[in-house]
Scaffold this motif. Structure first.
Motif, short mmCIF file in Angstrom:
data_model
loop_
_atom_site.label_atom_id
_atom_site.label_comp_id
_atom_site.label_asym_id
_atom_site.label_seq_id
_atom_site.Cartn_x
_atom_site.Cartn_y
_atom_site.Cartn_z
N ASP A 35 0.89 -1.16 0.00
CA ASP A 35 0.00 0.00 0.00
C ASP A 35 0.93 1.22 0.00
OD1 ASP A 35 -1.43 2.16 0.89
OD2 ASP A 35 -2.21 1.20 2.69
N PRO A 36 0.86 2.07 -1.02
CA PRO A 36 1.84 3.15 -1.12
C PRO A 36 1.64 4.29 -0.11
CG PRO A 36 0.25 3.29 -2.91
CD PRO A 36 -0.06 2.03 -2.16
N GLY A 37 0.50 4.29 0.60
CA GLY A 37 0.22 5.38 1.53
C GLY A 37 1.31 5.64 2.55
N PRO A 38 1.69 4.62 3.36
CA PRO A 38 2.71 4.84 4.38
C PRO A 38 4.06 5.28 3.81
CG PRO A 38 1.49 2.83 4.83
CD PRO A 38 1.05 3.29 3.47
N VAL A 39 4.44 4.74 2.65
CA VAL A 39 5.71 5.11 2.04
C VAL A 39 5.67 6.58 1.62
CG1 VAL A 39 7.26 4.71 0.08
CG2 VAL A 39 6.18 2.77 1.21
N GLY A 60 -9.74 -7.82 -3.99
CA GLY A 60 -9.00 -7.33 -2.82
C GLY A 60 -8.89 -5.83 -2.86
N LYS A 61 -8.37 -5.25 -1.77
CA LYS A 61 -8.36 -3.79 -1.75
C LYS A 61 -7.03 -3.17 -2.12
CE LYS A 61 -7.76 -3.25 3.23
NZ LYS A 61 -8.10 -4.24 4.20
N GLU A 62 -5.96 -3.99 -2.25
CA GLU A 62 -4.64 -3.39 -2.53
C GLU A 62 -4.62 -2.61 -3.84
OE1 GLU A 62 -4.94 -6.57 -1.62
OE2 GLU A 62 -3.70 -6.85 0.17
N ILE A 67 -4.42 2.69 -6.71
CA ILE A 67 -5.02 3.65 -7.66
C ILE A 67 -5.38 4.95 -6.93
CG2 ILE A 67 -7.07 4.07 -9.09
CD1 ILE A 67 -6.90 0.94 -9.69
N ALA A 68 -5.91 4.82 -5.72
CA ALA A 68 -6.35 6.00 -4.96
C ALA A 68 -5.19 6.94 -4.63
CB ALA A 68 -7.05 5.56 -3.67
N ASP A 101 -16.76 -1.99 -7.45
CA ASP A 101 -17.41 -2.01 -6.15
C ASP A 101 -16.38 -1.84 -5.05
OD1 ASP A 101 -17.77 -5.65 -5.98
OD2 ASP A 101 -16.11 -4.34 -6.44
N ALA A 102 -15.20 -1.31 -5.43
CA ALA A 102 -14.16 -1.14 -4.42
C ALA A 102 -14.52 0.00 -3.48
CB ALA A 102 -12.83 -0.84 -5.11
#
Length: 329
Positions: A113-117, A154-156, A161-162, A240-241
């Motif tokens: 998940d790129p968020g924390p990075v 899955g949500k990854e 994308i987000a 449907d994510a």
């Protein structure tokens, strides 16, 4: 004073083409000096032979042990210790040689998940002040032939994308033109802010991926918000994510302190909704002696920053715009 070196985070699901993109960067004749940081050297990168030869050079720098200089002037190394330490030692090593990197490319693992990075690189002030490096953009590779399945399962893939500033829609040779258009519409609904670049076998013009504008100021600047108007994006029921883009707009100058209170409630206390990225342009009441009313908002998850924006154009319409990308909005 040299402009900071932009760091591009490359993410994407397993098989989306990250390694192919990295290979292209390391071997193509593109004229940039790029440092590529990998989580590990994979056999498919073809760098291992060179590593063995490189080590015979008797280099005494242990921090970036595995370091390869490529024929096109680019450099490849693996993460040792923390990410920030790796960037530190990379920049120090480069400074000693007197040659600056044009860009740093950081490749993440397929499920990451790129968020924390992105957060870690963005909030580390020493990175900019001591190393002269700054987060430039998150680039997400999408496998056109598999993305619909990945979003269902899955949500990854949706998280990747987000968080993207640029989405490389890859493997287009495997889908029809109409499918590609449909996928692009889905991606735009999820993240209306990201620039979408189409590619086959990860070949993209590097100016679409590198140097997206962060190095011109502190932190990555929300340039997409400037061109983005509410109502640009039709809501779509395709995926449907649950991740989508919402744009809020209001005319006139606002009270930034009240805005911050509202934003903190949204970012920190939201239970039903999760904001993954937020970007905005705000026009503030000029009560603190600041000469420029225009401000830029950036947020990655719960961390946000409101900084002075670029000068207003003469006669510019004072329209506050906030773009939220997230779940349950």
């Amino acid at each position: 004073d040299m402009p900071p070196t932009g760091i591009t985070v490359v993410t994407g699901f397993l098989g989306a083409g990250k390694t192919t993109l990295v290979n292209y960067v390391l071997n193509a004749d593109h004229g940039y000096r790029i440092a590529v940081i990998l989580n590990e050297f994979g056999a498919e990168l073809g760098v291992e032979k060179m590593l063995v030869q490189d080590k015979k050079g008797g280099d005494d720098d242990a921090a970036v042990e595995e370091w390869v200089e490529m024929n096109n002037g680019c450099v490849c190394c693996t993460v040792k210790g923390s990410l920030i330490q790796t960037i530190d030692s990379l920049m120090e090593r480069r400074a000693r040689s007197g040659k600056k990197f044009d860009f740093i490319l950081l490749e993440t693992t397929g499920l990451a998940d790129p968020g924390p990075v992105a957060q870690e690189l963005w909030v580390d002030d020493e990175l900019l002040e001591e190393d002269g490096a700054v987060l430039d953009a998150v680039v997400t590779l999408v496998d056109a032939s598999n993305i619909a399945k990945q979003l269902r399962e899955g949500k990854e893939a949706a998280l990747q994308i987000a968080h993207a500033d640029v989405i490389v829609l890859n493997k287009l040779d495997l889908v029809s033109e109409s499918d590609a258009d449909e996928i692009e519409r889905t991606l735009s609904t999820m993240n209306a802010e990201a620039k979408i670049v189409r590619s086959t076998r990860s070949v993209v013009a590097l100016e679409h991926v590198l140097n997206q504008g962060a190095a011109t100021g502190r932190g990555f600047w929300a340039k997409g918000v400037e061109r983005y108007m509410p109502g640009n994006v039709a809501a779509s029921a395709v995926h449907d994510a649950g991740i989508r883009t919402v744009c809020l707009a209001v005319e006139g100058r606002i009270d930034v302190r009240k805005f911050e209170t509202w934003l903190e409630g949204l970012l920190w206390e939201g239970t039903k909704l999760a904001v993954l990225r937020a970007k905005g342009v705000l026009f503030a009441h000029d009560d603190d002696g600041a000469t420029e009313a225009k401000k830029i908002l950036q947020a990655v998850r719960e961390v946000y920053e409101i900084t002075p924006g670029p000068p207003s154009e003469p006669g510019e319409r004072e329209l506050n715009k906030v773009v939220l990308i997230g779940r349950g909005l």
